[in-house]
Design a protein around this motif. Structure first.
Motif, PDB file in Angstrom:
ATOM      1  N   GLU A   1      29.887 -89.790  11.817  1.00  0.00           N
ATOM      2  CA  GLU A   1      30.799 -90.772  11.219  1.00  0.00           C
ATOM      3  C   GLU A   1      30.129 -92.067  10.766  1.00  0.00           C
ATOM      4  O   GLU A   1      30.509 -92.602   9.743  1.00  0.00           O
ATOM      5  CB  GLU A   1      31.973 -91.014  12.153  1.00  0.00           C
ATOM      6  CG  GLU A   1      32.889 -89.805  12.215  1.00  0.00           C
ATOM      7  CD  GLU A   1      34.045 -89.933  13.193  1.00  0.00           C
ATOM      8  OE1 GLU A   1      34.053 -90.911  13.987  1.00  0.00           O
ATOM      9  OE2 GLU A   1      34.921 -89.068  13.160  1.00  0.00           O
ATOM     10  N   PRO A   2      29.119 -92.591  11.465  1.00  0.00           N
ATOM     11  CA  PRO A   2      28.475 -93.817  10.961  1.00  0.00           C
ATOM     12  C   PRO A   2      27.877 -93.656   9.556  1.00  0.00           C
ATOM     13  O   PRO A   2      27.795 -94.609   8.802  1.00  0.00           O
ATOM     14  CB  PRO A   2      27.380 -94.093  11.985  1.00  0.00           C
ATOM     15  CG  PRO A   2      27.859 -93.454  13.240  1.00  0.00           C
ATOM     16  CD  PRO A   2      28.601 -92.234  12.790  1.00  0.00           C
ATOM     17  N   PHE A   3      27.481 -92.447   9.208  1.00  0.00           N
ATOM     18  CA  PHE A   3      26.903 -92.205   7.885  1.00  0.00           C
ATOM     19  C   PHE A   3      27.957 -92.146   6.786  1.00  0.00           C
ATOM     20  O   PHE A   3      27.655 -92.343   5.621  1.00  0.00           O
ATOM     21  CB  PHE A   3      26.110 -90.895   7.867  1.00  0.00           C
ATOM     22  CG  PHE A   3      24.913 -90.937   8.746  1.00  0.00           C
ATOM     23  CD1 PHE A   3      23.779 -91.628   8.361  1.00  0.00           C
ATOM     24  CD2 PHE A   3      24.912 -90.304   9.972  1.00  0.00           C
ATOM     25  CE1 PHE A   3      22.671 -91.692   9.175  1.00  0.00           C
ATOM     26  CE2 PHE A   3      23.804 -90.344  10.784  1.00  0.00           C
ATOM     27  CZ  PHE A   3      22.683 -91.049  10.377  1.00  0.00           C
ATOM     28  N   PHE A   4      29.178 -91.865   7.174  1.00  0.00           N
ATOM     29  CA  PHE A   4      30.244 -91.732   6.194  1.00  0.00           C
ATOM     30  C   PHE A   4      31.153 -92.952   6.182  1.00  0.00           C
ATOM     31  O   PHE A   4      32.233 -92.918   5.607  1.00  0.00           O
ATOM     32  CB  PHE A   4      31.054 -90.457   6.463  1.00  0.00           C
ATOM     33  CG  PHE A   4      30.211 -89.212   6.348  1.00  0.00           C
ATOM     34  CD1 PHE A   4      29.588 -88.860   5.170  1.00  0.00           C
ATOM     35  CD2 PHE A   4      30.012 -88.398   7.450  1.00  0.00           C
ATOM     36  CE1 PHE A   4      28.802 -87.725   5.062  1.00  0.00           C
ATOM     37  CE2 PHE A   4      29.228 -87.250   7.365  1.00  0.00           C
ATOM     38  CZ  PHE A   4      28.624 -86.919   6.168  1.00  0.00           C
ATOM     39  N   GLY A   5      30.727 -94.021   6.855  1.00  0.00           N
ATOM     40  CA  GLY A   5      31.475 -95.264   6.841  1.00  0.00           C
ATOM     41  C   GLY A   5      32.757 -95.239   7.634  1.00  0.00           C
ATOM     42  O   GLY A   5      33.708 -95.931   7.323  1.00  0.00           O
ATOM     43  N   ARG A   6      32.791 -94.425   8.670  1.00  0.00           N
ATOM     44  CA  ARG A   6      34.006 -94.331   9.482  1.00  0.00           C
ATOM     45  C   ARG A   6      33.815 -95.060  10.773  1.00  0.00           C
ATOM     46  O   ARG A   6      32.789 -95.275  11.277  1.00  0.00           O
ATOM     47  CB  ARG A   6      34.340 -92.865   9.774  1.00  0.00           C
ATOM     48  CG  ARG A   6      34.677 -92.150   8.493  1.00  0.00           C
ATOM     49  CD  ARG A   6      35.015 -90.702   8.761  1.00  0.00           C
ATOM     50  NE  ARG A   6      35.331 -90.073   7.507  1.00  0.00           N
ATOM     51  CZ  ARG A   6      34.982 -88.852   7.188  1.00  0.00           C
ATOM     52  NH1 ARG A   6      34.356 -88.101   8.030  1.00  0.00           N
ATOM     53  NH2 ARG A   6      35.307 -88.349   6.040  1.00  0.00           N
TER      54      ARG A   6
ATOM     55  N   GLY B   1      23.435 -98.334  15.963  1.00  0.00           N
ATOM     56  CA  GLY B   1      22.343 -99.279  16.183  1.00  0.00           C
ATOM     57  C   GLY B   1      21.169 -99.030  15.255  1.00  0.00           C
ATOM     58  O   GLY B   1      20.560 -99.963  14.728  1.00  0.00           O
ATOM     59  N   PHE B   2      20.847 -97.744  15.033  1.00  0.00           N
ATOM     60  CA  PHE B   2      19.771 -97.390  14.114  1.00  0.00           C
ATOM     61  C   PHE B   2      20.085 -97.860  12.699  1.00  0.00           C
ATOM     62  O   PHE B   2      19.246 -98.479  12.040  1.00  0.00           O
ATOM     63  CB  PHE B   2      19.539 -95.871  14.134  1.00  0.00           C
ATOM     64  CG  PHE B   2      18.644 -95.391  13.037  1.00  0.00           C
ATOM     65  CD1 PHE B   2      17.268 -95.582  13.097  1.00  0.00           C
ATOM     66  CD2 PHE B   2      19.177 -94.752  11.924  1.00  0.00           C
ATOM     67  CE1 PHE B   2      16.444 -95.150  12.078  1.00  0.00           C
ATOM     68  CE2 PHE B   2      18.364 -94.307  10.903  1.00  0.00           C
ATOM     69  CZ  PHE B   2      16.994 -94.508  10.975  1.00  0.00           C
ATOM     70  N   LEU B   3      21.296 -97.574  12.233  1.00  0.00           N
ATOM     71  CA  LEU B   3      21.674 -97.991  10.881  1.00  0.00           C
ATOM     72  C   LEU B   3      21.688 -99.509  10.746  1.00  0.00           C
ATOM     73  O   LEU B   3      21.316-100.056   9.710  1.00  0.00           O
ATOM     74  CB  LEU B   3      23.029 -97.392  10.499  1.00  0.00           C
ATOM     75  CG  LEU B   3      23.032 -95.869  10.291  1.00  0.00           C
ATOM     76  CD1 LEU B   3      24.450 -95.359  10.065  1.00  0.00           C
ATOM     77  CD2 LEU B   3      22.119 -95.483   9.138  1.00  0.00           C
ATOM     78  N   SER B   4      22.083-100.200  11.804  1.00  0.00           N
ATOM     79  CA  SER B   4      22.074-101.665  11.802  1.00  0.00           C
ATOM     80  C   SER B   4      20.642-102.197  11.735  1.00  0.00           C
ATOM     81  O   SER B   4      20.339-103.115  10.962  1.00  0.00           O
ATOM     82  CB  SER B   4      22.786-102.184  13.047  1.00  0.00           C
ATOM     83  OG  SER B   4      22.740-103.587  13.088  1.00  0.00           O
ATOM     84  N   ALA B   5      19.736-101.626  12.533  1.00  0.00           N
ATOM     85  CA  ALA B   5      18.330-102.047  12.516  1.00  0.00           C
ATOM     86  C   ALA B   5      17.695-101.747  11.161  1.00  0.00           C
ATOM     87  O   ALA B   5      16.924-102.561  10.629  1.00  0.00           O
ATOM     88  CB  ALA B   5      17.555-101.338  13.628  1.00  0.00           C
ATOM     89  N   LEU B   6      18.044-100.605  10.588  1.00  0.00           N
ATOM     90  CA  LEU B   6      17.521-100.232   9.277  1.00  0.00           C
ATOM     91  C   LEU B   6      18.031-101.183   8.201  1.00  0.00           C
ATOM     92  O   LEU B   6      17.274-101.626   7.333  1.00  0.00           O
ATOM     93  CB  LEU B   6      17.905 -98.789   8.950  1.00  0.00           C
ATOM     94  CG  LEU B   6      17.310 -98.199   7.686  1.00  0.00           C
ATOM     95  CD1 LEU B   6      15.788 -98.177   7.764  1.00  0.00           C
ATOM     96  CD2 LEU B   6      17.849 -96.794   7.470  1.00  0.00           C
ATOM     97  N   ALA B   7      19.313-101.542   8.254  1.00  0.00           N
ATOM     98  CA  ALA B   7      19.890-102.475   7.282  1.00  0.00           C
ATOM     99  C   ALA B   7      19.225-103.847   7.396  1.00  0.00           C
ATOM    100  O   ALA B   7      18.950-104.497   6.379  1.00  0.00           O
ATOM    101  CB  ALA B   7      21.393-102.595   7.489  1.00  0.00           C
ATOM    102  N   ALA B   8      18.955-104.294   8.615  1.00  0.00           N
ATOM    103  CA  ALA B   8      18.282-105.582   8.807  1.00  0.00           C
ATOM    104  C   ALA B   8      16.859-105.536   8.241  1.00  0.00           C
ATOM    105  O   ALA B   8      16.401-106.489   7.605  1.00  0.00           O
ATOM    106  CB  ALA B   8      18.260-105.949  10.286  1.00  0.00           C
TER     107      ALA B   8
END
Length: 124
Positions: free
Chosen positions: A119-124, A55-62
């Motif tokens: 894993e979310p940081f490594f694209g898994r 969720g954090f990575l998604s919010a950051l990407a947005a």
């Protein structure tokens, strides 16, 4: 008598005073990213933390308008030694490490509860 007067009297020029530059101000992260980070830090189980990081990575990407993972560093908690992100120890014993994510000049620190948290940081 001041030391500058004494130094000038003996022909010694005072040392130049270094100019101090103000620290660069970082813009605060938007509320959506900050809230997502609070959920990462508040997670109690590995599954909660992994989902919160997604969720954090998604919010950051947005916010950044691009899905690029932020820079990340890891340290061994016991020794303080920097750990390479491809070091097997990081994935084998993630709980023994502290991870720092750099976003907009801010350092966000968390302790992974499991391999799933990384894993979310490594694209898994």
């Amino acid at each position: 008598m001041s030391i500058l007067v004494v130094l000038s009297a003996v022909g010694v020029s005072p040392p130049a005073v270094a100019q101090v530059q103000p620290a660069a101000q970082t813009a605060p992260l938007p509320a959506s990213v900050q809230d997502a980070w609070v959920r990462v830090r508040a997670a109690l189980t590995p599954a909660q933390q992994a989902n919160a990081l997604r969720g954090f990575l998604s919010a950051l990407a947005a916010y950044e308008r691009r899905p690029t993972p932020p820079p990340m560093d890891a340290r061994d908690i016991a020794s303080g030694r920097a750990v390479s992100l491809d070091d097997p120890a990081l994935l084998q014993r993630p709980q023994a490490h502290e991870v720092t994510i750099t976003v907009g000049g801010q350092f966000l620190v968390f302790r992974p509860l499991s391999r799933a948290s990384l894993e979310p940081f490594f694209g898994r």
